[in-house]
Design a protein around this motif. Structure first.
Motif, PDB file in Angstrom:
ATOM      1  N   ASP A   1       0.822  -1.210   0.000  1.00 23.74           N
ATOM      2  CA  ASP A   1       0.000   0.000   0.000  1.00 23.74           C
ATOM      3  C   ASP A   1       0.861   1.267   0.000  1.00 23.74           C
ATOM      4  OD1 ASP A   1      -2.130   1.645   0.060  1.00 23.74           O
ATOM      5  OD2 ASP A   1      -2.791   1.138   2.091  1.00 23.74           O
TER       6      ASP A   1
ATOM      7  N   PHE B   1      -8.000  -4.263   1.406  1.00 19.71           N
ATOM      8  CA  PHE B   1      -8.327  -5.217   0.354  1.00 19.71           C
ATOM      9  C   PHE B   1      -7.287  -6.332   0.288  1.00 19.71           C
ATOM     10  CE2 PHE B   1      -8.099  -6.486  -4.168  1.00 19.71           C
ATOM     11  CZ  PHE B   1      -9.359  -7.042  -4.270  1.00 19.71           C
TER      12      PHE B   1
ATOM     13  N   ALA C   1      -0.885 -11.256  -6.978  1.00 16.80           N
ATOM     14  CA  ALA C   1      -1.640 -11.330  -8.228  1.00 16.80           C
ATOM     15  C   ALA C   1      -2.760 -10.292  -8.255  1.00 16.80           C
ATOM     16  CB  ALA C   1      -2.211 -12.732  -8.404  1.00 16.80           C
ATOM     17  N   PHE C   2      -3.342 -10.006  -7.070  1.00 14.42           N
ATOM     18  CA  PHE C   2      -4.441  -9.041  -7.021  1.00 14.42           C
ATOM     19  C   PHE C   2      -3.939  -7.620  -6.776  1.00 14.42           C
ATOM     20  CE2 PHE C   2      -6.972 -12.793  -6.584  1.00 14.42           C
ATOM     21  CZ  PHE C   2      -8.186 -12.449  -7.150  1.00 14.42           C
ATOM     22  N   SER C   3      -2.615  -7.442  -6.615  1.00  8.71           N
ATOM     23  CA  SER C   3      -2.092  -6.113  -6.305  1.00  8.71           C
ATOM     24  C   SER C   3      -1.872  -5.309  -7.583  1.00  8.71           C
ATOM     25  CB  SER C   3      -0.778  -6.250  -5.549  1.00  8.71           C
ATOM     26  OG  SER C   3       0.223  -6.657  -6.457  1.00  8.71           O
ATOM     27  N   ASP C   4      -1.338  -4.098  -7.407  1.00  6.33           N
ATOM     28  CA  ASP C   4      -1.089  -3.237  -8.563  1.00  6.33           C
ATOM     29  C   ASP C   4       0.153  -3.640  -9.328  1.00  6.33           C
ATOM     30  OD1 ASP C   4      -3.279  -1.856  -7.978  1.00  6.33           O
ATOM     31  OD2 ASP C   4      -2.284  -0.147  -7.042  1.00  6.33           O
TER      32      ASP C   4
ATOM     33  N   PHE D   1     -13.224   5.530   5.954  1.00  6.09           N
ATOM     34  CA  PHE D   1     -12.007   5.876   5.240  1.00  6.09           C
ATOM     35  C   PHE D   1     -12.258   6.289   3.793  1.00  6.09           C
ATOM     36  CE2 PHE D   1     -10.627   3.308   8.714  1.00  6.09           C
ATOM     37  CZ  PHE D   1      -9.483   3.948   9.126  1.00  6.09           C
TER      38      PHE D   1
ATOM     39  N   VAL E   1     -15.580  -8.310   1.100  1.00  2.00           N
ATOM     40  CA  VAL E   1     -14.301  -7.741   0.678  1.00  2.00           C
ATOM     41  C   VAL E   1     -14.463  -6.907  -0.581  1.00  2.00           C
ATOM     42  CG1 VAL E   1     -11.998  -8.347  -0.160  1.00  2.00           C
ATOM     43  CG2 VAL E   1     -12.991  -9.573   1.763  1.00  2.00           C
ATOM     44  N   GLY E   2     -15.393  -7.320  -1.436  1.00  2.00           N
ATOM     45  CA  GLY E   2     -15.589  -6.622  -2.707  1.00  2.00           C
ATOM     46  C   GLY E   2     -15.861  -5.135  -2.525  1.00  2.00           C
ATOM     47  N   LYS E   3     -16.449  -4.767  -1.386  1.00  2.00           N
ATOM     48  CA  LYS E   3     -16.784  -3.360  -1.177  1.00  2.00           C
ATOM     49  C   LYS E   3     -15.590  -2.543  -0.693  1.00  2.00           C
ATOM     50  CE  LYS E   3     -21.189  -5.149   0.472  1.00  2.00           C
ATOM     51  NZ  LYS E   3     -21.684  -5.657   1.755  1.00  2.00           N
ATOM     52  N   LEU E   4     -14.529  -3.221  -0.295  1.00  3.28           N
ATOM     53  CA  LEU E   4     -13.386  -2.492   0.273  1.00  3.28           C
ATOM     54  C   LEU E   4     -12.647  -1.760  -0.839  1.00  3.28           C
ATOM     55  CD1 LEU E   4     -11.981  -5.193   2.706  1.00  3.28           C
ATOM     56  CD2 LEU E   4     -13.445  -3.250   3.245  1.00  3.28           C
ATOM     57  N   LYS E   5     -12.298  -0.500  -0.601  1.00  2.38           N
ATOM     58  CA  LYS E   5     -11.600   0.262  -1.621  1.00  2.38           C
ATOM     59  C   LYS E   5     -10.151   0.496  -1.240  1.00  2.38           C
ATOM     60  CE  LYS E   5     -15.196   1.639  -4.344  1.00  2.38           C
ATOM     61  NZ  LYS E   5     -16.421   1.726  -3.514  1.00  2.38           N
ATOM     62  N   ARG E   6      -9.886   0.597   0.059  1.00  2.49           N
ATOM     63  CA  ARG E   6      -8.533   0.912   0.488  1.00  2.49           C
ATOM     64  C   ARG E   6      -7.639  -0.281   0.237  1.00  2.49           C
ATOM     65  NH1 ARG E   6      -6.443   1.794   6.203  1.00  2.49           N
ATOM     66  NH2 ARG E   6      -4.343   2.172   5.435  1.00  2.49           N
ATOM     67  N   ARG E   7      -6.417  -0.020  -0.294  1.00  2.00           N
ATOM     68  CA  ARG E   7      -5.525  -1.117  -0.664  1.00  2.00           C
ATOM     69  C   ARG E   7      -5.216  -2.033   0.512  1.00  2.00           C
ATOM     70  NH1 ARG E   7      -3.097   2.597  -4.019  1.00  2.00           N
ATOM     71  NH2 ARG E   7      -2.999   1.941  -6.196  1.00  2.00           N
TER      72      ARG E   7
END
Lengths: 601, 408
Positions: free
Chosen positions: B129, B345, B174-177, B407, B336-342
């Motif tokens: 993050d 998530f 894999a799910f990160s940026d 947040f 988890v799908g609703k979480l926006k903060r890295r």
């Protein structure tokens, strides 16, 4: 701060994939192949059958058996096929001397081990075997299995015996492949070399149906044969061992040990009264066990390595050596006049010869075993130095022989006397007693054998041992035994060798009873007073040399009289027999052996 | 628009499903710790202890949800350092059943690796993050954070836990940026070792790898280095394999194919398969599994509890059980799908990955699909530490879901 978007389909696809794989596989296993697995689980049980390995044999130096495996017929039962408990219990108690309640108890204790063979009775004799075999059809839970049991060629105290793994041992050892049906060395060499003798378990993965028949279900090679244990070869000589047992005075207790001076290998190891390890091969009855435990002659005691006794005069070479090494005397120094004893303070210490020896130098004092000389010498020695010197020559210490249990002798010191006899006790009197191997001094025959062997070997002390080698595909010699030096100078060793020679081979020497033709026997007699009886313990310790010294020995007879009259002649006979053995002609020595009776049957 | 942002409700359905799984677990442990043959019944007290574990876990969950959110985030690094120390200490404690996994607290044992797993995932999420870092820096820091706990758990030895942790972290990456090819680079040596058994397969694999790098426009230097490393593995692997002692080779072969050692772990798998298969459509009934009762099944209250489920409840029972489990996992995904903060998530992805992998590997192992490596079935198998920290991990996700609006 905010993450990139991930399609909501990604987790759905991943989770459904997992779901599909698991459910499809479950369907194949439980629904499509369910019948097959159910058959296995209901009628047939897949299990590991343990194959106990054959134990390694124990041979003497000439490859003759000492401990081997003999086939025996054993009775087992299996709970899964047991119909009527009471019926079986009655049958068993009628056939053997077992209480039917005891049988029920065995059944109850094993109620969760339904598919294992549980031992009921081992070593059936022929008539019982026939009787049981006739009724086998009526009791499907019983099975006769022919197995090997351990058998020992002659009574002895060094092989030890094997027995079934106990519950406690099992908890500790199950990781190593022991099962409740395996045997384990309980003591002696069987315990010492358990790892080598035992071998490796084999396994078979079998599917057993209700009739106990193996079915072939799994196509893999599911068999691993057991590996036989390693055969041990001992330094022991069966002929010498047998001969010594046959000439040992009847109804007397004691010990004889013969050791190879050049290697430390033990040639004979006799403790009397004898003890037969074969009694443990069947079930030992409580009565016999109690009898053995309460026998005043203590037949189970190994008097060579585990009995500690006052040594008497065979200790004198140590006192003599300390006198010479510490410089308080030299070989020419003459000490107090022996008129049959010696006055120390207000106490008169007697010499064994009431008529006295006169004034002697050290060599003669050893030859005639004059106590007075050593009483006087003890006045010039320090008690703690005596103890240290004794230990520095590996006496009153464990020798490290390859047996699981060994006792060390005992040498008291000043502190010990103060603790036990009060703060102001004198130590001059005790010192005089210790100098001639009396008083509180205790040693084992084994320790002394090693010491005399080292004297013969010019001061090189060798670790005593039974194991010469083993056969693991080929014969392997074991040689990692310890060798140390005595704390005695070479000149003093030579002096002692000479004195021991004179003791046996000169006129008036106390050890002349051991003299034989063809070889030079050197040694020292001992007659140790003790609290066990009227008569003294008879000792003779020494060695025999041909071109060079070959064997060292200690002969010890409890409460039998003088070492010179009882033990020395025995030692002479043993050396004479060994001489015939080493000449290599069997004709010469075999006729000396007693005819072995039915005891082996 | 109201500027005031309030906390969201905790997901009641998820909590209910959690409770269902826990109660089911206790029931199955009760069955597994009961031996019933004819009239005789023997009980172990495992199920009573598991009930106590469930209560402790639920109380801990409740406390966690009451804690201020920032406290959780602040405590990650100090706790991480502490747990690393504990993982070192545990290596010097006497081994229990041949491994140094437990710290004994009287009658209870504590497995620090369970907490280490959770904290490592959270730390990795935190590092990913850090926006001011370059991708390479991020990757290196992640690797640095993960290598110590993984190594310490590996040498306990607890191969199963170490592997699930590595796999969970790979899923987070894999799910990160980070570009996806980073992951490919990370995994490529392992695949190279596997493919080095055959020259043609290996050439094909290197070719595909090169093509992929070309498509992704990977820097030529990096692509070249990775290529050389992988090619050298082709020559190194046989050399290393041959220098291994035969018992070490056997251990690896047995890991890949348990039937290689039918008297060790292969035996357990054969017995587990027979137990599950013999369950049929409807199973033999609760408490009535014959394979279990005859104690053919080893460890049937821990790693092999699924074989008891399969034997006693049959295909229908398993279908319902696995469906509930998958629903439970999907319900977490929805939170988890609703979480926006890295940070939130990534942590949640790691936790879900960890739970899913454990569930899949454990059941797969019982059915003989996956090599046997002591991995427990989360929320079902007997074991206090595993239950406590899996529940707390779920609590962390619930906390995130409830605090997310604060947040955003």
């Amino acid at each position: 701060m905010y993450r990139k978007r991930v399609s909501p389909w990604v987790p759905i696809i991943l989770l459904s994939g997992m779901y599909a794989v698991l459910i499809i596989n479950l369907f194949i296993m439980q629904v499509l192949n369910g019948e097959k697995y159910l058959t296995i689980s209901e009628n047939n049980y897949v299990r590991i059958v343990n194959i106990n390995p054959m134990r390694g044999n124990i041979y003497d130096r000439k490859y003759r058996p000492i401990a081997i495996n003999r086939s025996s017929d054993n009775l087992y039962f299996r709970l899964s096929e047991l119909k009527d408990k009471g019926n079986l219990a009655n049958f068993i108690s009628a056939s053997f001397d077992i209480d039917s309640l005891a049988v029920r108890e065995i059944i109850r204790k094993n109620r969760f081990r339904r598919y294992y063979d549980i031992p009921l009775k081992k070593g059936l004799d022929r008539s019982t075997l026939v009787k049981i075999a006739e009724h086998l059809n009526e009791y499907p839970s019983l099975r006769l299995i022919s197995e090997y049991t351990r058998s020992y060629e002659y009574p002895n105290h060094f092989t030890g015996h094997v027995g079934p793994v106990s519950e406690q041992e099992f908890e500790a050892l199950k990781e190593e492949g022991y099962t409740l049906n395996s045997n384990i060395g309980k003591n002696g060499l069987e315990k010492q070399y358990e790892q080598m003798l035992r071998g490796k378990n084999g396994y078979r993965l079998v599917q057993v149906d209700a009739t106990g028949k193996d079915l072939e279900f799994l196509k893999h090679n599911l068999y691993k044969p057991a590996r036989k244990g390693v055969d041990l070869i001992l330094t022991l000589d069966n002929d010498l061992q047998t001969y010594i047992r046959s000439i040992f005075p009847e109804n007397k207790n004691g010990a004889v040990i013969v050791m190879d001076v050049r290697t430390g290998g033990i040639l004979a190891y006799v403790s009397m009264p004898e003890f037969d390890p074969n009694i443990f091969s069947g079930e030992i009855s409580q009565g016999l066990w109690n009898e053995m435990l309460n026998d005043p002659a203590k037949p189970m005691l190994d008097r060579v390595a585990n009995g500690t006794y006052p040594p008497g005069s065979i200790f004198k070479p140590i006192t003599a050596a300390l006198g010479l090494e510490s410089g308080v005397i030299n070989v020419k120094t003459k000490l107090a006049f022996c008129d049959g004893g010696f006055q120390i303070g207000n106490r008169y210490f007697k010499c064994w010869q009431e008529t006295g020896h006169g004034r002697l130098a050290l060599s003669d004092a050893l030859k005639l075993s004059c106590d007075t000389y050593f009483y006087d010498l003890s006045l010039r020695l320090d008690l703690d130095a005596m103890k240290a010197f004794t230990k520095a020559n590996y006496l009153t210490l464990k020798t490290g022989i390859d047996l699981p249990v060994e006792r060390a002798g005992f040498f008291p010191d000043e502190a010990w006397y103060r603790d036990n006899y009060g703060k102001y006790t004198g130590i001059i009197g005790p010192k005089a007693n210790l100098s001639i191997g009396q008083g509180e001094l205790l040693i084992t025959a084994l320790e002394f054998c090693c010491f005399y062997s080292a004297l013969a070997n010019d001061g090189l002390w060798l670790q005593p041992h039974f194991l010469e080698g083993y056969i693991d595909k080929e014969r392997v010699k074991v040689s990692d035994y310890e060798a140390r030096s005595l704390s005695i100078s070479p000149e003093t060793v030579t002096f002692l060798q000479n004195a021991l020679d004179r003791t046996v081979n000169e006129q008036h020497g106390t050890g002349s009873g051991a003299r034989i033709t063809g070889t030079t026997v050197c040694g020292k007699t001992g007659s140790a007073e003790n609290h066990m009886g009227e008569l003294t313990h008879a000792w003779f310790a020494g060695y025999a040399q041909w071109e060079e010294p070959e064997i060292a020995f200690v002969v010890f007879v409890e409460n039998a009289g003088h070492g010179g009259t009882i033990a020395a002649p025995l030692a002479g006979k043993i050396v004479d027999f060994y001489q015939k053995l080493r000449s290599g002609d069997p004709e010469q020595y075999l006729k000396l052996l007693p005819v072995m009776g039915e005891s082996n049957e | 628009m109201n500027n005031y942002r309030k906390r969201n409700e905790y997901d009641r359905v998820l909590l209910f499903l959690l409770l269902v799984l826990m109660v089911f677990g206790v029931l199955m442990i009760y069955s597994a710790s009961t031996t019933k043959i004819g009239e005789s019944i023997e009980h172990n007290n495992f199920y009573i202890r598991q009930i106590i574990f469930v209560i402790i876990s639920l109380i801990s969950l409740f406390i966690l949800l009451k804690l201020p959110y920032m406290l959780i985030e602040i405590m990650i690094i100090p706790l991480f350092v502490l747990i690393l120390l504990t993982l070192v200490v545990v290596l010097f404690l006497p081994a229990i059943k041949g491994s140094h996994r437990w710290i004994s607290l009287g009658i209870l044992g504590f497995q620090p690796s369970e907490l280490a797993k959770l904290l490592t995932i959270m730390l990795v999420a935190k590092l990913l993050d850090e926006q001011h870092l370059s991708h390479i820096q991020m990757l290196l820091r992640t690797a640095a954070a993960a290598v110590l706990p993984v190594l310490l758990i590996f040498i306990e030895p607890d191969l199963g836990t170490a592997m699930t942790l590595v796999m969970s972290i790979l899923v987070v990456l894999a799910f990160s940026d980070l570009p996806f090819y980073y992951l490919v680079i990370l995994v490529s040596p392992l695949l190279s070792i596997v493919f080095s058994v055959n020259a043609y397969v290996f050439s094909l694999w290197i070719l595909l790898l090169g093509l992929y790098f070309f498509r992704q426009k990977v820097h030529l230097l990096i692509a070249g280095l990775v290529g050389i490393l992988n090619a050298s593995l082709y020559f190194l692997t046989p050399f290393v394999w041959n220098s291994l002692k035969s018992y070490q080779q056997n251990r690896i072969l047995t890991f890949i194919n348990p039937l290689h050692d039918p008297f060790g772990s292969g035996y357990q798998i054969i017995q587990a398969k027979i137990a599950i298969g013999s369950g049929g459509w409807f199973g033999k009934g609760f408490l009535l599994g014959s394979q279990k009762n005859l104690q053919f099944l080893p460890e049937h209250h821990t790693d092999f509890i699924f074989s008891v489920i399969g034997e006693e409840l049959g295909f229908f029972g398993c279908l319902i059980f696995i469906s509930i489990y998958i629903l439970f996992l999907y319900r977490i995904v929805l939170n988890v799908g609703k979480l926006k903060r890295r940070f939130m998530f990534y942590t949640s992805v790691g936790i879900i990955a960890n739970l899913s992998i454990m569930m899949f590997v454990n059941i797969g192992m019982n059915m003989g699909l996956v090599p046997a490596t002591g991995i427990p079935l989360p929320f079902i198998a007997y074991g206090g530490t595993s239950l406590l920290f899996n529940t707390l991990a779920l609590g962390v996700i619930l906390k995130f879901a409830s605090e997310r609006s604060v947040f955003e």
